[in-house]
Write a protein that holds these residues in place. Structure first.
Motif, PDB file in Angstrom:
ATOM      1  N   ILE A   8      11.455 -18.203  21.546  1.00  0.00           N
ATOM      2  CA  ILE A   8      10.524 -17.357  22.290  1.00  0.00           C
ATOM      3  C   ILE A   8      11.247 -16.854  23.534  1.00  0.00           C
ATOM      4  CG2 ILE A   8       8.333 -17.208  23.532  1.00  0.00           C
ATOM      5  CD1 ILE A   8       7.259 -19.441  21.799  1.00  0.00           C
ATOM      6  N   ILE A   9      11.201 -15.548  23.741  1.00  0.00           N
ATOM      7  CA  ILE A   9      11.879 -14.918  24.879  1.00  0.00           C
ATOM      8  C   ILE A   9      10.824 -14.358  25.818  1.00  0.00           C
ATOM      9  CG2 ILE A   9      13.475 -13.103  25.576  1.00  0.00           C
ATOM     10  CD1 ILE A   9      14.518 -13.393  22.550  1.00  0.00           C
ATOM     11  N   ILE A  10      10.905 -14.718  27.081  1.00  0.00           N
ATOM     12  CA  ILE A  10       9.941 -14.237  28.074  1.00  0.00           C
ATOM     13  C   ILE A  10      10.596 -13.103  28.846  1.00  0.00           C
ATOM     14  CG2 ILE A  10       8.498 -14.854  30.038  1.00  0.00           C
ATOM     15  CD1 ILE A  10       8.558 -17.733  29.026  1.00  0.00           C
ATOM     16  N   GLY A  11      10.150 -11.887  28.580  1.00  0.00           N
ATOM     17  CA  GLY A  11      10.718 -10.700  29.211  1.00  0.00           C
ATOM     18  C   GLY A  11      11.325  -9.780  28.171  1.00  0.00           C
ATOM     19  N   GLY A  12      10.901  -8.511  28.164  1.00  0.00           N
ATOM     20  CA  GLY A  12      11.364  -7.567  27.145  1.00  0.00           C
ATOM     21  C   GLY A  12      12.322  -6.522  27.660  1.00  0.00           C
ATOM     22  N   GLY A  13      13.076  -6.851  28.715  1.00  0.00           N
ATOM     23  CA  GLY A  13      14.099  -5.942  29.224  1.00  0.00           C
ATOM     24  C   GLY A  13      15.376  -6.023  28.421  1.00  0.00           C
ATOM     25  N   PRO A  14      16.495  -5.458  28.924  1.00  0.00           N
ATOM     26  CA  PRO A  14      17.758  -5.455  28.169  1.00  0.00           C
ATOM     27  C   PRO A  14      18.208  -6.843  27.723  1.00  0.00           C
ATOM     28  CG  PRO A  14      17.903  -3.968  30.017  1.00  0.00           C
ATOM     29  CD  PRO A  14      16.604  -4.693  30.175  1.00  0.00           C
ATOM     30  N   GLY A  15      18.071  -7.847  28.602  1.00  0.00           N
ATOM     31  CA  GLY A  15      18.443  -9.205  28.208  1.00  0.00           C
ATOM     32  C   GLY A  15      17.528  -9.741  27.133  1.00  0.00           C
ATOM     33  N   GLY A  16      16.221  -9.543  27.322  1.00  0.00           N
ATOM     34  CA  GLY A  16      15.244 -10.074  26.378  1.00  0.00           C
ATOM     35  C   GLY A  16      15.284  -9.426  25.021  1.00  0.00           C
ATOM     36  N   TYR A  17      15.240  -8.080  24.968  1.00  0.00           N
ATOM     37  CA  TYR A  17      15.201  -7.450  23.642  1.00  0.00           C
ATOM     38  C   TYR A  17      16.536  -7.551  22.921  1.00  0.00           C
ATOM     39  CZ  TYR A  17      17.222  -2.931  25.334  1.00  0.00           C
ATOM     40  OH  TYR A  17      18.023  -1.937  25.840  1.00  0.00           O
ATOM     41  N   THR A  18      17.655  -7.598  23.665  1.00  0.00           N
ATOM     42  CA  THR A  18      18.961  -7.796  23.017  1.00  0.00           C
ATOM     43  C   THR A  18      19.046  -9.181  22.403  1.00  0.00           C
ATOM     44  OG1 THR A  18      20.022  -6.270  24.566  1.00  0.00           O
ATOM     45  CG2 THR A  18      21.458  -7.751  23.340  1.00  0.00           C
ATOM     46  N   ALA A  19      18.582 -10.195  23.154  1.00  0.00           N
ATOM     47  CA  ALA A  19      18.564 -11.560  22.621  1.00  0.00           C
ATOM     48  C   ALA A  19      17.672 -11.652  21.387  1.00  0.00           C
ATOM     49  CB  ALA A  19      18.087 -12.530  23.699  1.00  0.00           C
ATOM     50  N   ALA A  20      16.530 -10.983  21.428  1.00  0.00           N
ATOM     51  CA  ALA A  20      15.597 -11.022  20.299  1.00  0.00           C
ATOM     52  C   ALA A  20      16.204 -10.391  19.060  1.00  0.00           C
ATOM     53  CB  ALA A  20      14.304 -10.306  20.680  1.00  0.00           C
ATOM     54  N   LEU A  21      16.861  -9.252  19.223  1.00  0.00           N
ATOM     55  CA  LEU A  21      17.487  -8.573  18.078  1.00  0.00           C
ATOM     56  C   LEU A  21      18.610  -9.421  17.492  1.00  0.00           C
ATOM     57  CD1 LEU A  21      17.568  -4.933  19.482  1.00  0.00           C
ATOM     58  CD2 LEU A  21      16.175  -5.760  17.586  1.00  0.00           C
ATOM     59  N   LYS A  22      19.386 -10.043  18.343  1.00  0.00           N
ATOM     60  CA  LYS A  22      20.460 -10.924  17.858  1.00  0.00           C
ATOM     61  C   LYS A  22      19.865 -12.131  17.128  1.00  0.00           C
ATOM     62  CE  LYS A  22      24.302 -10.977  18.091  1.00  0.00           C
ATOM     63  NZ  LYS A  22      25.389 -10.711  17.111  1.00  0.00           N
ATOM     64  N   ALA A 127      -5.294  -9.315  27.823  1.00  0.00           N
ATOM     65  CA  ALA A 127      -6.648  -8.770  27.985  1.00  0.00           C
ATOM     66  C   ALA A 127      -7.638  -9.457  27.057  1.00  0.00           C
ATOM     67  CB  ALA A 127      -6.623  -7.270  27.712  1.00  0.00           C
ATOM     68  N   GLN A 128      -7.135 -10.029  25.951  1.00  0.00           N
ATOM     69  CA  GLN A 128      -7.998 -10.704  24.974  1.00  0.00           C
ATOM     70  C   GLN A 128      -8.259 -12.164  25.329  1.00  0.00           C
ATOM     71  OE1 GLN A 128      -5.341  -8.598  23.905  1.00  0.00           O
ATOM     72  NE2 GLN A 128      -6.950  -7.034  23.841  1.00  0.00           N
ATOM     73  N   GLY A 129      -7.555 -12.675  26.316  1.00  0.00           N
ATOM     74  CA  GLY A 129      -7.762 -14.069  26.676  1.00  0.00           C
ATOM     75  C   GLY A 129      -6.463 -14.835  26.821  1.00  0.00           C
ATOM     76  N   LYS A 130      -6.486 -16.097  26.424  1.00  0.00           N
ATOM     77  CA  LYS A 130      -5.352 -16.991  26.610  1.00  0.00           C
ATOM     78  C   LYS A 130      -4.968 -17.624  25.277  1.00  0.00           C
ATOM     79  CE  LYS A 130      -6.303 -20.650  29.027  1.00  0.00           C
ATOM     80  NZ  LYS A 130      -6.610 -21.520  30.182  1.00  0.00           N
ATOM     81  N   ASP A 131      -3.665 -17.577  24.947  1.00  0.00           N
ATOM     82  CA  ASP A 131      -3.165 -18.171  23.705  1.00  0.00           C
ATOM     83  C   ASP A 131      -1.932 -19.014  24.004  1.00  0.00           C
ATOM     84  OD1 ASP A 131      -4.818 -16.844  21.477  1.00  0.00           O
ATOM     85  OD2 ASP A 131      -4.146 -15.113  22.635  1.00  0.00           O
ATOM     86  N   TYR A 132      -1.635 -19.941  23.084  1.00  0.00           N
ATOM     87  CA  TYR A 132      -0.498 -20.844  23.256  1.00  0.00           C
ATOM     88  C   TYR A 132       0.477 -20.696  22.092  1.00  0.00           C
ATOM     89  CZ  TYR A 132      -3.253 -23.088  26.901  1.00  0.00           C
ATOM     90  OH  TYR A 132      -3.979 -23.329  28.029  1.00  0.00           O
ATOM     91  N   TYR A 133       1.774 -20.750  22.420  1.00  0.00           N
ATOM     92  CA  TYR A 133       2.827 -20.647  21.412  1.00  0.00           C
ATOM     93  C   TYR A 133       3.903 -21.672  21.755  1.00  0.00           C
ATOM     94  CZ  TYR A 133       0.502 -16.157  20.852  1.00  0.00           C
ATOM     95  OH  TYR A 133      -0.444 -15.168  20.678  1.00  0.00           O
ATOM     96  N   THR A 134       4.498 -22.235  20.733  1.00  0.00           N
ATOM     97  CA  THR A 134       5.583 -23.192  20.950  1.00  0.00           C
ATOM     98  C   THR A 134       6.866 -22.663  20.336  1.00  0.00           C
ATOM     99  OG1 THR A 134       5.031 -24.392  18.916  1.00  0.00           O
ATOM    100  CG2 THR A 134       4.032 -25.175  20.966  1.00  0.00           C
ATOM    101  N   GLY A 135       7.995 -23.110  20.885  1.00  0.00           N
ATOM    102  CA  GLY A 135       9.284 -22.681  20.373  1.00  0.00           C
ATOM    103  C   GLY A 135      10.289 -23.807  20.395  1.00  0.00           C
ATOM    104  N   ASP A 136      11.240 -23.746  19.483  1.00  0.00           N
ATOM    105  CA  ASP A 136      12.339 -24.710  19.544  1.00  0.00           C
ATOM    106  C   ASP A 136      13.195 -24.441  20.781  1.00  0.00           C
ATOM    107  OD1 ASP A 136      11.576 -25.913  17.146  1.00  0.00           O
ATOM    108  OD2 ASP A 136      12.763 -24.516  15.943  1.00  0.00           O
ATOM    109  N   TYR A 137      13.312 -23.155  21.104  1.00  0.00           N
ATOM    110  CA  TYR A 137      14.086 -22.749  22.278  1.00  0.00           C
ATOM    111  C   TYR A 137      13.315 -21.660  23.025  1.00  0.00           C
ATOM    112  CZ  TYR A 137      17.895 -24.999  19.716  1.00  0.00           C
ATOM    113  OH  TYR A 137      18.675 -25.892  19.024  1.00  0.00           O
ATOM    114  N   LEU A 138      13.426 -21.696  24.361  1.00  0.00           N
ATOM    115  CA  LEU A 138      12.861 -20.644  25.192  1.00  0.00           C
ATOM    116  C   LEU A 138      13.996 -19.967  25.967  1.00  0.00           C
ATOM    117  CD1 LEU A 138       9.736 -22.398  26.806  1.00  0.00           C
ATOM    118  CD2 LEU A 138       9.909 -21.270  24.574  1.00  0.00           C
ATOM    119  N   ILE A 139      13.926 -18.650  26.076  1.00  0.00           N
ATOM    120  CA  ILE A 139      14.897 -17.902  26.866  1.00  0.00           C
ATOM    121  C   ILE A 139      14.134 -17.104  27.924  1.00  0.00           C
ATOM    122  CG2 ILE A 139      16.703 -16.144  26.859  1.00  0.00           C
ATOM    123  CD1 ILE A 139      17.313 -16.867  23.977  1.00  0.00           C
ATOM    124  N   ILE A 140      14.436 -17.365  29.185  1.00  0.00           N
ATOM    125  CA  ILE A 140      13.780 -16.675  30.293  1.00  0.00           C
ATOM    126  C   ILE A 140      14.595 -15.434  30.642  1.00  0.00           C
ATOM    127  CG2 ILE A 140      13.066 -16.841  32.708  1.00  0.00           C
ATOM    128  CD1 ILE A 140      12.880 -19.909  32.238  1.00  0.00           C
TER     129      ILE A 140
END
Length: 494
Positions: A8-22, A127-140
């Motif tokens: 799970i990557i928090i942030g969709g900027g160049p670092g975030g979306y590049t990490a996600a695509l990789k 806007a829909q409320g609050k949800d929870y997600y878990t990940g083996d790894y998190l990238i800030i």
């Protein structure tokens, strides 16, 4: 039960979306948490919109000075609102490209604000409320925000950040004062000066561009002054006040005396700092260092399995640095061979060289990579330099853009390239060759083998390499140890 992802990557900027695509390309089930639009500050409020306006403003500037090329025009004007529409179109097109790639790779985009909880759980508020997600790894990858220094009056109407100035549709910037002579400050000064605004820059340090090579900053300062931009360095801004005649006035101290400048608007470009507000829940604590998330050499935070990249953790706040770090971290998690180098220590040397191009989109453009001669000498490295003035370059003569130079720094004994500074049109494109050379430990002899087309600005690289060999043969040891340069007359070798 919380939905689970590999990464799970928090942030969709160049670092975030590049990490996600990789990550997706390596088979990981991946999610991005982004509270606004994909692309982050760079795409939506920073690099892409700024460079779009720079390009539009440069076109207006060129048309005002095209008589020497035999092009005559009776009347030239600009429509700032249309320029902003062009900027928005560029941003939208770039962002769509990112969105299409994310969709193609089946990456989940979780729209909302992410809060890290214990056991690598992410609480997402939307806007829909609050949800929870878990990940083996998190990238800030939460990026950075504008710094507003504690100047009295900094909150007055007409005092703007770069993001607010970029969002303006109407032209009322006949007079603009820029507080801060870093990259953001000089780029905005270039834009508004090209659009005939009277621009003044106030810089706290003794020269523009902070850590940039002194010769580079001096060349830029001279160019900006030729364009009519007023520059004051070693300034301490004391106060911003409302002014009945012009809108605002800025009180500053320089040389032991107090001065006042009247202006219509003030841009505060005093830098950026990590955006970490609301990131951590009360059940999670990550170690900080100088306002950044503290990470080890592998970008892991104090909590195992949680990584931080880009502006949130790095001292170098550049989009391509964040993207490179994102790629590096995902490849580390996957246990595959790294496809990118963030730094290099050439054979026989003891100094780590950053392989990070730094680019400034002024006129002329400025780009650097590796270390400067001053930094090399400070690290007790013996260097020999090659220098070439672009005044004699064929492409520079054709385009009437003869201001600038190419400066190459080589380790004395091996001839390995350790740094490069380029000031000329297309410098931001040319610096990639130098970054490739440093990343692979190439020497002057190896770089000399490459043929560079004629007429191009890149021929200046060949000329600077030739000057290195001339310099090395003619100087004594004492001069070489301090990196002294013999400058040629600027003529191309062919």
């Amino acid at each position: 039960m919380a939905d689970h992802y590999d990464i799970i990557i928090i942030g969709g900027g160049p670092g975030g979306y590049t990490a996600a695509l990789k990550a997706a390309s390596l088979g990981f089930r991946t999610a991005i948490v982004e509270k606004e639009k994909l692309g982050g500050t760079c795409v939506n409020k920073g690099c892409i919109p700024t460079k779009s306006l720079l390009y539009a403003a440069s076109k207006f500037k060129e048309l005002q000075n095209c008589d020497e090329f035999g092009v005559s025009t009776d009347f030239i004007s600009f429509d700032f609102k249309k320029m902003q529409q062009y900027k928005k179109s560029s941003v939208k097109s770039y962002r769509k490209g990112i969105t299409d790639l994310i969709e193609e790779e089946n990456i989940t985009v979780l729209t909302g604000t992410g809060i890290i909880r214990r056991n690598k759980t992410v609480e997402v508020h939307s806007a829909q409320g609050k949800d929870y997600y878990t990940g083996d790894y998190l990238i800030i990858a939460t990026g950075a925000k504008c710094v507003i220094p504690p100047i009295p009056g900094a909150d007055l109407p007409g005092v703007l950040t770069s993001e607010r100035l970029l969002a303006s549709d109407n032209w009322n910037y006949d007079r603009l004062l820029v507080i801060g002579g870093g990259v953001i400050g000089v780029e905005f000064a270039t834009i508004f000066s090209a659009l005939c605004s009277h621009v003044t820059i106030l810089e706290r340090e003794d020269h523009l561009l902070g850590p940039m090579d002194t010769e580079v900053s001096q060349a830029l300062e001279e160019e900006l002054k030729q364009r009519g931009i007023t520059i004051h360095c070693q300034v301490n801004v004391k106060e911003i006040k409302e002014d009945t005649d012009h809108g605002l006035s800025c009180v500053f101290e320089m040389g032991g005396q107090e001065h006042t400048i009247q202006t219509g608007h003030i841009l505060i470009a005093a830098g950026r700092q990590p955006f970490l507000e609301g990131l951590l829940g009360e059940d999670v604590s990550l170690e900080l260092e100088n306002g950044h998330l503290k990470v080890n050499s592998e970008f892991q935070t104090s909590e195992p399995g949680i990584y931080a990249i880009g502006d949130a953790a790095s001292d170098i706040l550049l989009a391509h640095v964040a993207a490179a770090q994102g790629t590096y971290v995902v490849e580390k998690i996957a246990g595959v061979e790294h496809t990118i180098r963030l730094s290099v220590v050439p054979n026989g040397m003891f100094v780590k060289l950053p392989v990070v191009p730094s680019c400034i989109y002024t006129e002329p453009e400025i780009a650097s990579v590796g270390i400067t001669r001053e930094a090399a000498v400070a690290n007790n490295m013996h260097v020999c330099c090659g220098h070439y003035s672009m005044s004699g370059n064929g492409k520079s003569i054709i385009t009437s853009r003869q201001n600038g130079f190419i400066h190459l720094v080589f380790e004395e004994f091996s001839g390995t390239l350790v740094g490069a500074q380029i000031v000329c049109p297309r410098a931001t494109d040319m610096i990639s060759e130098m970054a490739t050379a440093i990343a692979n430990g190439l020497t002057a002899k190896q770089l000399r083998l490459a043929m560079r087309a004629h007429p191009t600005y890149s021929e200046g690289i060949t000329a600077a390499i030739e000057n290195y060999f001339e310099t090395k043969g003619e100087q004594g040891n004492d001069e070489r140890e301090t990196g002294t340069v013999k400058k040629p007359d600027g003529r191309a070798p062919y």
